[in-house]
Write an enzyme that holds these catalytic residues in place. Structure first.
Site, mmCIF file in Angstrom:
data_model
loop_
_atom_site.group_PDB
_atom_site.id
_atom_site.type_symbol
_atom_site.label_atom_id
_atom_site.label_comp_id
_atom_site.label_asym_id
_atom_site.label_seq_id
_atom_site.Cartn_x
_atom_site.Cartn_y
_atom_site.Cartn_z
ATOM 1 C CG ASP A 1 -9.074 4.497 1.616
ATOM 2 O OD1 ASP A 1 -8.650 5.258 2.507
ATOM 3 O OD2 ASP A 1 -8.313 3.797 0.917
ATOM 4 C CD GLU B 1 -4.805 3.568 -2.255
ATOM 5 O OE1 GLU B 1 -5.623 4.387 -1.806
ATOM 6 O OE2 GLU B 1 -3.664 3.887 -2.636
ATOM 7 C CG ASP C 1 -1.637 1.277 1.494
ATOM 8 O OD1 ASP C 1 -1.638 2.127 0.584
ATOM 9 O OD2 ASP C 1 -2.232 1.435 2.580
ATOM 10 C CE LYS D 1 -1.590 7.085 -3.535
ATOM 11 N NZ LYS D 1 -1.990 6.136 -2.482
HETATM 12 MG MG MG Z 1 -4.398 4.731 2.158
#
Ligand code: MG
Ligand code: ADP
Length: 618
Positions: free
Chosen positions: A193, A170, A8, A69
């Site tokens: 999420d 994810e 991850d 990111k």
């Molecule tokens: Mg995450």
């Protein structure tokens, strides 16, 4: 062949996991942490990753890269990148190809090569933990990542020396972790999420080992950092009212504000109020000033209500796209550190009209799911099938700049679509094609994936040539294009004119640079080892000279004194070459001294022992 793991690669924190038997296991980092901050710092030629990078961020903000990111696979002039830049402490520049790159540690670096540092650190922890090489990985990305962001993530893996066998979303990964032991009964779940920088929502159907994503949606520019900012502003405004100084203008003060804001946010998830104290944060004519403020949970909630509400629109859209209503769902999973905030939990529960499932660890579920996918690929886990979807519509520009959809969002992947193109003029030798990704009706408002030309069309009246262009989205959500001339049956060459991302050369250069710094790191570690050894040896030699020097032959004593003094100088000058050259001499000399000493000690010791024995009357 090495080991395949699941990673991850988060905006804020990253986590690596692997399959042991049938279950995914998290690998701890070198400090014992189960997640590693995705922070990379460049400091005096050294590359620091994780907590060490985080700890020095305060004093080295310009060369400490957090949340890279947010930039990966992004165009410099996109709204998304421009809004991210405003809150970053490091410099972001436009690379030659229009992508956003970072300027840190004295050079321009691609976000992929910076992410690769985090991946490489995780790879090392795993290799130390497993005692074997790790050479391939399943890496997760936000479901809402577009093609360029996925491609750039894959590049990061390659730069880190990992063969990226699959990119998975994810929320889908979290569902895999949740569903692995959930039984065969049919269930529909929502995965919400909310991490440090991105928000994702997916609706899935789990049925006897088949994990089918029904829809997905999200916001790649909404996460914990936005909540931190609410608190930073609160603190800065409070200070401004008292002292008329804007702390946000001072990078050091801002960094301290950021740290305390995040800490306060965490505390407010479990307490009703928290106190922030920042001594000596600024100075005025009256002397040093301190910031002190009590923040209540209700005040924080009132100011972050809008951010939480922004997550509801994608939830609504995802539900609508899945063809379900909230009542049809069996479970709602909360993933990502921000879902620990009570306000977030209340809103999600109100929206989905049910209590959220808290049985899975919000920090680890994604990595665990990535490992499950790795287990599926390696054959360790059977009877599990994952059917994912593409998050964004793939379109081609047609007359008037209209984006004509070819593959709609939420189409199952892998998938293909083809379209026949022709010429608009007699004897036209080529046709231009503009491919975009996004939901806006006009091409210019969407993200350009590729602009290419189909060349070498044989002379023919307009409208006669038929070129079949095939668009494909693979299991990773990555797009590729090929073209065939239906008249001749020949493959048409596709010449991409505006591409983004890294070229093969740039990837190779990044791989090499990484290897060089790995070599340098190793050299630095070796040098540190040699210095430590030399210092230890020098200490014992000096001690021996002081204590037993009188018992040595004068030539030996002066030889040892000379060698010790040379070593002392080499250590003082930090001259690694001389230190290692002198090490052997000093060591062999000290052995000679020891031999001489012991041979003189032996006789006297023996004598004493005999006396002792006599005393004991044996
Ligand atoms: Mg995450
Ligand atoms: P990512 O997926 O972006 O790497 P994570 O899922 O690790 O992020 O979530 C990180 C975010 O969660 C950060 O903004 C962090 O401050 C926030 N967070 C972590 N713990 C808590 C908590 N107890 N209360 C509120 N927010 C938290």
């Amino acid at each position: 062949m090495g080991r395949l793991v699941g990673i991850d690669l988060g905006t804020t924190n990253s986590c690596l996991s692997f399959i042991e038997g049938h279950d995914p296991v998290v690998v701890p980092n070198s400090e014992g942490g189960r997640t590693t901050p995705s922070i990379v710092a460049y400091s005096e030629g050294e590359v620091l990753v994780g907590s060490v990078a985080k700890r020095q961020a305060l004093t080295n903000p310009k060369d400490t890269v957090v949340a890279v990111k947010r930039l990966i696979g992004g165009r410099f002039d996109s709204d998304a990148v421009q809004s991210a830049i405003q809150h970053l402490s490091y410099r972001v520049r436009e690379h030659d190809n229009g992508d956003a790159w970072v300027f840190a540690g004295g050079q321009e670096r691609s976000p992929s090569s910076i992410s690769a540092e985090t991946l490489r650190a995780l790879k090392k922890y795993a290799e130390a933990f497993l005692g074997e090489e790790v050479d391939s990985a399943v890496i997760t990305v936000p479901a809402y990542f577009n093609d360029s962001q996925r491609q750039a993530t894959k590049d990061a893996g390659r730069i880190a020396g990992l063969d990226v066998q699959r990119i998975i979303n994810e929320p889908t990964a979290a569902a895999l972790a949740y569903g692995l032991n959930a039984g065969a009964a049919k269930r529909r779940i929502a995965v919400y999420d909310l991490g440090g920088g991105t928000f994702d929502i997916s609706i899935l159907e789990l049925n006897d080992g088949v994990f089918q994503v029904l829809s997905t949606n999200g916001d790649t520019f909404l996460g914990g950092e936005d909540f931190d900012r609410v608190l930073i502003d609160m603190l800065a405004n409070h200070f401004f009212e008292k002292h008329s100084i804007d702390l946000r203008q001072d990078s050091m003060a801002l960094q301290r504000l950021k740290e305390s804001a995040e800490k306060a946010k965490h505390e407010l998830s479990s307490s009703d109020s928290t106190e922030v104290q920042l001594p000596f944060i600024a100075s005025t004519a009256e002397g040093p000033q301190h910031l002190q403020m009590t923040i209540s949970r209700s005040a924080f909630e009132a100011l972050s209500e809008g951010l939480v509400r922004r997550t509801m629109e994608p939830c609504e859209q995802a539900l609508k796209d899945s063809g379900l209503s909230a009542a049809d769902l069996d479970d709602v999973l909360l993933i990502g550190g921000m879902t620990r905030m009570p306000l977030v939990q209340r809103n999600v529960e109100a929206f989905f009209k049910r209590e959220a499932n808290r049985s899975i660890n919000p920090d680890e579920a994604v990595a665990l799911g990535a490992a499950v996918q790795a287990g599926i690929l390696s054959g360790q886990i059977r009877d599990v099938v994952l059917l994912d979807v593409t998050p964004l519509t793939l379109a081609v520009e047609t007359q008037g700049g209209v984006a004509t959809p070819m593959i709609e969002r939420n189409a199952s992947i892998p998938c293909k679509h083809s379209m026949v193109f022709s010429t608009t003029e007699d004897n036209q030798p080529m046709v231009s094609v503009h491919v975009t990704q996004g939901e806006r009706p006009m091409s210019d408002d969407n993200r350009t994936l590729a602009r290419f030309e189909l060349v070498g069309i044989p002379p023919a009246p307009r409208g006669v040539p038929q070129i079949d262009v095939r668009f494909e989205i693979d299991v990773n959500g990555i797009v590729s294009v090929s073209a065939r001339d239906l008249g001749t049956g020949k493959e048409q060459s596709v010449r991409i004119t505006s591409s983004s991302g890294l070229t093969e050369d740039e990837i190779q250069a990044a791989v090499e640079e990484a290897l060089t710094h790995e070599k340098k790191d190793q050299e630095r570690r070796d040098a540190a080892d040699i210095f430590a050894k030399a210092k230890g040896l020098l200490y014992s030699v000096e001690k021996a000279i002081t204590e037993y020097g009188h018992a040595l032959e004068p030539e030996m004593l002066s030889m040892m004194e000379e060698r010790a003094s040379k070593m002392r100088d080499a250590i003082k000058d930090e001259n690694a070459t001389s230190v290692s050259a002198l090490l052997d001499d000093l060591e062999s000399g000290s052995h000679e001294v020891a031999n001489a000493m012991y041979s003189s000690l032996e006789t006297s010791n023996l004598g004493e022992s005999e006396d002792d024995f006599e005393d004991l009357d044996i």
